[in-house]
Scaffold this motif. Structure first.
Motif, PDB file in Angstrom:
ATOM      1  N   GLU A  85      44.970   7.564  25.957  1.00  0.00           N
ATOM      2  CA  GLU A  85      45.961   8.577  25.599  1.00  0.00           C
ATOM      3  C   GLU A  85      47.144   7.931  24.904  1.00  0.00           C
ATOM      4  OE1 GLU A  85      46.749  11.543  28.568  1.00  0.00           O
ATOM      5  OE2 GLU A  85      48.819  11.770  27.918  1.00  0.00           O
ATOM      6  N   ASN A  99      53.652   9.962  24.624  1.00  0.00           N
ATOM      7  CA  ASN A  99      53.928  11.391  24.478  1.00  0.00           C
ATOM      8  C   ASN A  99      54.357  11.837  23.071  1.00  0.00           C
ATOM      9  OD1 ASN A  99      55.404  11.779  27.797  1.00  0.00           O
ATOM     10  ND2 ASN A  99      53.302  11.503  27.191  1.00  0.00           N
ATOM     11  N   LYS A 119      55.009  20.443  30.810  1.00  0.00           N
ATOM     12  CA  LYS A 119      54.623  19.037  30.676  1.00  0.00           C
ATOM     13  C   LYS A 119      55.363  18.274  31.770  1.00  0.00           C
ATOM     14  CE  LYS A 119      54.466  14.748  28.750  1.00  0.00           C
ATOM     15  NZ  LYS A 119      54.947  13.950  29.894  1.00  0.00           N
ATOM     16  N   ASN A 120      54.620  17.663  32.685  1.00  0.00           N
ATOM     17  CA  ASN A 120      55.202  16.991  33.863  1.00  0.00           C
ATOM     18  C   ASN A 120      56.144  17.939  34.610  1.00  0.00           C
ATOM     19  OD1 ASN A 120      54.089  14.948  32.276  1.00  0.00           O
ATOM     20  ND2 ASN A 120      55.395  13.404  33.211  1.00  0.00           N
ATOM     21  N   ASN A 175      50.202  20.096  30.985  1.00  0.00           N
ATOM     22  CA  ASN A 175      50.168  18.718  31.478  1.00  0.00           C
ATOM     23  C   ASN A 175      50.908  18.602  32.806  1.00  0.00           C
ATOM     24  OD1 ASN A 175      49.652  15.710  30.460  1.00  0.00           O
ATOM     25  ND2 ASN A 175      51.632  15.752  31.492  1.00  0.00           N
ATOM     26  N   GLU A 176      50.206  18.160  33.825  1.00  0.00           N
ATOM     27  CA  GLU A 176      50.792  17.904  35.147  1.00  0.00           C
ATOM     28  C   GLU A 176      51.773  18.991  35.566  1.00  0.00           C
ATOM     29  OE1 GLU A 176      52.300  13.915  35.536  1.00  0.00           O
ATOM     30  OE2 GLU A 176      50.295  13.061  35.545  1.00  0.00           O
ATOM     31  N   ASN A 213      45.092  18.500  34.052  1.00  0.00           N
ATOM     32  CA  ASN A 213      45.315  17.201  34.719  1.00  0.00           C
ATOM     33  C   ASN A 213      46.330  17.353  35.858  1.00  0.00           C
ATOM     34  OD1 ASN A 213      47.551  17.544  33.008  1.00  0.00           O
ATOM     35  ND2 ASN A 213      47.806  15.360  32.708  1.00  0.00           N
ATOM     36  N   ASP A 251      45.229  12.286  37.387  1.00  0.00           N
ATOM     37  CA  ASP A 251      45.877  11.201  36.644  1.00  0.00           C
ATOM     38  C   ASP A 251      46.028  10.069  37.648  1.00  0.00           C
ATOM     39  OD1 ASP A 251      45.982  12.744  34.416  1.00  0.00           O
ATOM     40  OD2 ASP A 251      48.121  13.215  34.549  1.00  0.00           O
ATOM     41  N   GLU A 274      44.178  10.123  32.587  1.00  0.00           N
ATOM     42  CA  GLU A 274      45.266   9.143  32.502  1.00  0.00           C
ATOM     43  C   GLU A 274      45.055   8.113  33.588  1.00  0.00           C
ATOM     44  OE1 GLU A 274      49.403  10.258  32.597  1.00  0.00           O
ATOM     45  OE2 GLU A 274      48.943  12.179  31.664  1.00  0.00           O
ATOM     46  N   PHE A 283      46.378   5.442  29.810  1.00  0.00           N
ATOM     47  CA  PHE A 283      47.572   6.078  29.245  1.00  0.00           C
ATOM     48  C   PHE A 283      48.420   5.102  28.423  1.00  0.00           C
ATOM     49  CE2 PHE A 283      52.076   7.110  29.286  1.00  0.00           C
ATOM     50  CZ  PHE A 283      52.023   8.339  28.656  1.00  0.00           C
TER      51      PHE A 283
HETATM   52  C1  DGJ Z   1      52.126  11.197  33.398  1.00  0.00           C
HETATM   53  C2  DGJ Z   1      52.242  12.171  32.268  1.00  0.00           C
HETATM   54  O1  DGJ Z   1      51.201  13.092  32.319  1.00  0.00           O
HETATM   55  C3  DGJ Z   1      52.271  11.472  30.935  1.00  0.00           C
HETATM   56  O2  DGJ Z   1      52.454  12.400  29.920  1.00  0.00           O
HETATM   57  C4  DGJ Z   1      53.351  10.439  30.929  1.00  0.00           C
HETATM   58  O3  DGJ Z   1      54.580  11.049  31.031  1.00  0.00           O
HETATM   59  C5  DGJ Z   1      53.116   9.469  32.043  1.00  0.00           C
HETATM   60  N1  DGJ Z   1      53.079  10.140  33.301  1.00  0.00           N
HETATM   61  C6  DGJ Z   1      54.186   8.393  32.065  1.00  0.00           C
HETATM   62  O4  DGJ Z   1      53.829   7.386  32.910  1.00  0.00           O
END
Ligand code: DGJ
Length: 543
Positions: A51, A54, A122-123, A193-194, A291, A331, A355, A381
């Motif tokens: 990956e 970002n 995202k996160n 994402n997360e 994820n 992840d 990841e 990642f």
């Molecule tokens: C997990 C996230 O999904 C990624 O996009 C990235 O921010 C990583 N953490 C950073 O370690």
């Protein structure tokens, strides 16, 4: 009402478009024995991926010199962020220049893509949503946390947010089908994402409070009752501890601690994201996954991980919420890859590691994930973290991962052929875990860290495939294997021959016959730690 109609139409058109996609060779998942495989152009495909950081793929210019270096690592797939704000700069007006450029560059470098749809979350946060979405907190409501403060997280109960995200994602998938529907450079989509609420165990916005104090939706209760026997035990225990009720408020049904909050959030994130994915699949139904930022109920609450993401404890809620998401993926940055793979592959969920660490750790773990867990793919990642194009440090930093990928790419057709049949095992050994045993085709294989000679290994990793009645194919580094029988017959096992070799165009091409020190005078099948080798062993039994 409009929303309901949209969801019903989307869901009804699903099987038809899916069948169409499979006939055209579009990427899809298929059962192969007990394993699930990604099938592309009619053939199974093993993702040996990485990956990007970002922000890298937001600029074609930035990426131009990076692509050939990624291909040289060597990877076959790049997990590539793609953000909502960049493809829909004004509501309803799409700009796919970036998408087209990324696809073209990937093709030019013989790479495949998995796009990461960074949209509502995202996160946990909502920083990738277009600014017009961020600003309009009436139309696109925020999560409110304990102190009453709205945070920069879109509420998953926001219906307009879901429709807006789904529309943009559907437009993206339509475009990908138009430009890539026959070349299949794009293999899969990660949706968001997360996700999950950070800073509190649940959304406390007015809409969320109202829903949380109301009844658990009938639809969810029916799913739980129908699937009671196959629910993951972590979740089932909580439901049963609260009396396994078939109706009631969230706290009545799931208890009064923060677990009920997380269950509530998982259902709501699940509903939202399943709908976004379904809208995309109605346009182009390639595999889609979500994820996960790992954590769990053994961690303190309110949790340090986002509440509501598809952790094993709440994965059933996501499954109850829809069927457009094909895989729930961890992840994995922790030292216990095997435990997470074990937890994630329950209930028929295929293992995919979107990841994880790269370098030497990733180079060892990929053998374990593929050999033992029949992973669809593996992706380290931040592959361009070390970009220093002058010195080509991108290649140096990823040397160990690249060496593993090169061997696995060579073996991929054989691995994929033997998956799902109990004919393959993978392992990772170190000083704390220097041995393990496995059983394949009538033999017990005791695998130990190769510590006998001056080349003593610190880590060992590899996989073994049973390729015939008394024949094994192995690949890896730093371990040795002793054989014993598990079926009736002569009690001893001897090594008939060991050949190192390579696969050229899928055909086995033997190199040295390994004997003497190289097989411990006939006592063990050895894989030295200096390199990753591929070896074939023939064994026999005697009185
Ligand atoms: C997990 C996230 O999904 C990624 O996009 C990235 O921010 C990583 N953490 C950073 O370690």
């Amino acid at each position: 009402m409009k929303l309901r109609i949209l969801i019903v139409i989307t869901l009804l058109s699903f099987p038809i478009v899916l069948a169409r996609a499979q006939n055209t060779g579009a990427p899809h998942l298929e059962k192969h024995g007990t394993a699930t495989q990604l099938v592309v152009d009619g053939k199974p495909f093993l993702i040996l991926g990485a990956e990007l950081l970002n922000s890298s793929s937001s600029s074609l210019e930035y990426m131009r010199p990076v692509w050939p270096r990624l291909a040289a690592i060597p990877l076959n797939t790049v997990l590539t962020p793609l953000s909502w704000e960049l493809i829909e700069p004004r509501e309803g007006q799409f700009d796919f220049t970036l998408v087209d450029g990324l696809i073209q560059e990937a093709r030019r470098n013989n790479l495949r893509l998995v796009f990461l749809w960074l949209a509502s979350w995202k996160n946990g946060m909502s920083s990738y949503a277009p600014i017009r979405v961020k600003q309009d907190t009436q139309r696109f409501p925020r999560v409110v946390e304990k102190d009453g403060k709205p945070v920069e997280i879109l509420s998953p109960l926001g219906k307009e947010s879901m429709v807006a995200d789904a529309r943009a994602f559907a437009a993206l998938m339509r475009h990908i089908r138009e430009v890539d529907g026959s070349a299949h450079t794009v293999l899969m989509m990660q949706v968001e994402n997360e996700v999950g609420v950070l800073g509190d165990s649940r959304d406390r916005s007015p809409a969320a409070n109202h829903a949380f104090d109301g009844q658990v939706p009938r639809e969810l209760m029916t799913y739980l009752e129908q699937h009671r026997e196959t629910l993951l035990p972590e979740f089932r225990k909580v439901w049963e501890a609260a009396g396994a009720k078939s109706s009631g408020t969230w706290q009545e049904v799931f208890g009064s601690d923060a677990k009920a909050d997380e269950i509530f959030m998982a259902w709501n994130y699940g509903r939202y994201i399943q709908s976004v994915a379904a809208a995309g699949k109605a346009e182009y139904p390639i595999p889609m996954y979500v994820n996960t930022w790992l954590g769990g109920w053994s961690d303190p609450h309110p949790s340090p991980y986002p509440s509501g993401g598809p952790l094993p404890e709440v994965m059933d809620l996501w499954k109850a919420a829809g069927t457009a998401i094909d895989m729930y993926a961890p992840d994995e940055y922790m030292p216990n890859l095997g435990e997470w793979c074990d937890r994630y592959r329950r209930g028929g969920n295929p293992v995919f590691i979107p990841e994880t660490n790269g370098g030497a750790i990733g180079g060892a773990n990929v053998f374990y994930a593929v050999g033992q867990y029949e992973a669809i793919g593996f992706s380290s990642f931040g592959i361009d973290t070390f970009v220093d194009l002058e010195r080509d440090s991108l290649l140096d930093a990823n040397d160990d991962l690249g060496k593993s990928y090169a061997v696995l790419a060579e073996l991929a057709p054989i691995i994929l052929q033997h998956e799902g049949r109990g004919e393959m095992a993978g392992f990772r050994l170190d000083k704390d875990h220097p041995r393990m045993s496995l059983e394949l085709n009538g033999y017990r294989l005791d695998v130990t860290l190769d510590q006998i000679f001056e080349t003593a290994a610190k880590t060992g990793f590899g996989l073994v495939i049973s390729t015939g009645p008394d024949e094994f194919l192995g690949a890896g580094s730093g371990f040795r294997i002793a054989f014993s029988p598990t079926k009736p017959g002569p009690p001893h096992v001897g090594i008939g021959s060991i050949d190192e070799g390579t696969f050229v165009g899928g055909a086995w091409t033997p190199g040295r016959r390994l004997n003497g020190d190289e097989n411990d005078q006939g006592r063990a099948w050895r894989f030295v730690s200096k390199r990753i080798s591929i070896e074939k062993a023939v064994v026999y039994r005697y009185e």
